[in-house]
Write an enzyme that holds these catalytic residues in place. Sequence first.
Site, PDB file in Angstrom:
ATOM      1  N   HIS A 140      30.451   4.787  20.069  1.00 13.88           N
ATOM      2  CA  HIS A 140      31.450   5.051  19.325  1.00 13.88           C
ATOM      3  C   HIS A 140      31.834   6.238  18.899  1.00 13.88           C
ATOM      4  CE1 HIS A 140      32.053   0.610  18.929  1.00 13.88           C
ATOM      5  NE2 HIS A 140      30.926   0.718  18.219  1.00 13.88           N
ATOM      6  N   GLY A 148      31.294   4.326  13.511  1.00 21.30           N
ATOM      7  CA  GLY A 148      30.472   2.977  13.935  1.00 21.30           C
ATOM      8  C   GLY A 148      29.026   3.336  14.145  1.00 21.30           C
ATOM      9  N   ASP A 176      28.184  -4.127  25.351  1.00 24.97           N
ATOM     10  CA  ASP A 176      27.993  -4.374  23.922  1.00 24.97           C
ATOM     11  C   ASP A 176      29.004  -5.279  23.447  1.00 24.97           C
ATOM     12  OD1 ASP A 176      28.490  -3.351  21.021  1.00 24.97           O
ATOM     13  OD2 ASP A 176      26.777  -2.208  21.483  1.00 24.97           O
ATOM     14  N   HIS A 178      30.944  -4.789  20.896  1.00 24.51           N
ATOM     15  CA  HIS A 178      31.858  -3.971  20.354  1.00 24.51           C
ATOM     16  C   HIS A 178      32.663  -3.043  21.523  1.00 24.51           C
ATOM     17  CE1 HIS A 178      29.330  -4.630  16.743  1.00 24.51           C
ATOM     18  NE2 HIS A 178      30.403  -4.561  16.169  1.00 24.51           N
ATOM     19  N   ASP A 265      23.873  -6.692  20.534  1.00 28.51           N
ATOM     20  CA  ASP A 265      24.687  -7.703  19.545  1.00 28.51           C
ATOM     21  C   ASP A 265      25.547  -8.594  20.068  1.00 28.51           C
ATOM     22  OD1 ASP A 265      26.199  -5.548  20.663  1.00 28.51           O
ATOM     23  OD2 ASP A 265      26.493  -4.410  18.752  1.00 28.51           O
TER      24      ASP A 265
END
Length: 403
Positions: A140, A148, A176, A178, A265
């Site tokens: 990020h 992030g 990920d 995200h 995640d």
Amino acid sequence: RGSVVLMPSQARVVWDPDFTKYNFGPSHPMQPVRLALTARLCEEFGIFTDGDVEVLAPDVVDAAWLQTVHEPYFIDAVKAASNDPEHTNEHLGIGTDDVPTFAGMHEVSARIVEGTRAVCEAVWTGETAHGVNFCGGLHHAMAANASGFCVYNDIAVGIQWLLDHGADRVAYVDVDVHHGDGVESIFWNDPRVLTVSIHETGRALFPGTGWATDIGGEAALGHAVNVSLPPGLSDSGWLRALHSVAMPVVRAFRPQVLVTQHGADTHFQDPLAHFALSLDAQREAMVALHRLSHEVCGGKWVALGGGGYEVIDVVPRAWTHLTAIAAHRPILPGTAVPQAWRDYVESLFGRPGPARMGDLPDGEPIWWRSWDLGYDPGNEVDRAVMATRQAVFPLHGLDVWFD
């Protein structure tokens, strides 16, 4: 007189206990114990002592390498906060809830960057076949601000090093949960880099970006690839998306190096997101991307960590799998977790760690449907995949409907 030919190692892995100093405080979701537990589990499996695996403890990266990606004024602001955590700069993302300041933040962040840069160099020069930095993957961080939980973007520095030292095509695949927004932003208009991100929709999750129509700058159209997937996604839909987008587009791009980010995640136990993947599916993606590196770029593969906030049950197992796959010593999901590691976890947290290296019943296959079997417009995953294929596949000479 003969000369000594040094054979490359199978894997070079970045680790130093001092990386646990990347520590935003006891209430922050990114707990550094996840790194220590991963390294300890790798050690219990004998991965670090394998004669064909090198463990690298990097120094702080040279400022010149940081500046290939990051603005000097941002680096100066991080250094100021590192020397005195009262020196916050929320405009640059330093001292926010996501990225609190802490003493020494520049040094440890720069060492993580150097770890990724160093394994990129080792893979590119042939010193090692595969590189792993499970402490890295900080996707990020932007050119001029932290974001992030990420201070510096180790991935982008590593990729930029490859470009500066002769690579013409580097593919980056981010699984990920995200969106890999920082890496995408930094290489948005660079046709030498393909960024592929498979993530939960920004309508439900930080950073709120990464749509199918985000396809790169004018000079690099089709070189940003985004699959924006619905919350609640399970193994089969996620693997269908990965195999229906990432694999064909990377093959078409023909990279010289494959860099992958393996945030853990996406797991059903992760507290910060809404996917429902098993460890087994995460491992399957690692195996598939490793295999892809051997198919398209002679095995030049750099594999990185990333997010992951279930720090006992999920992250250590996920990244131990990643390291073992890179070492060409894959661990089957049904393998028992070493009792010594579980005992150590219980001594720290009052409960043992997981008993097996997978989540699914032993021998249960992971199934997903090939795109060649057809598109279902009533399926939310299929609609997301089709949106991405329609946006970028024609730019790579690929068929939208069939692989």
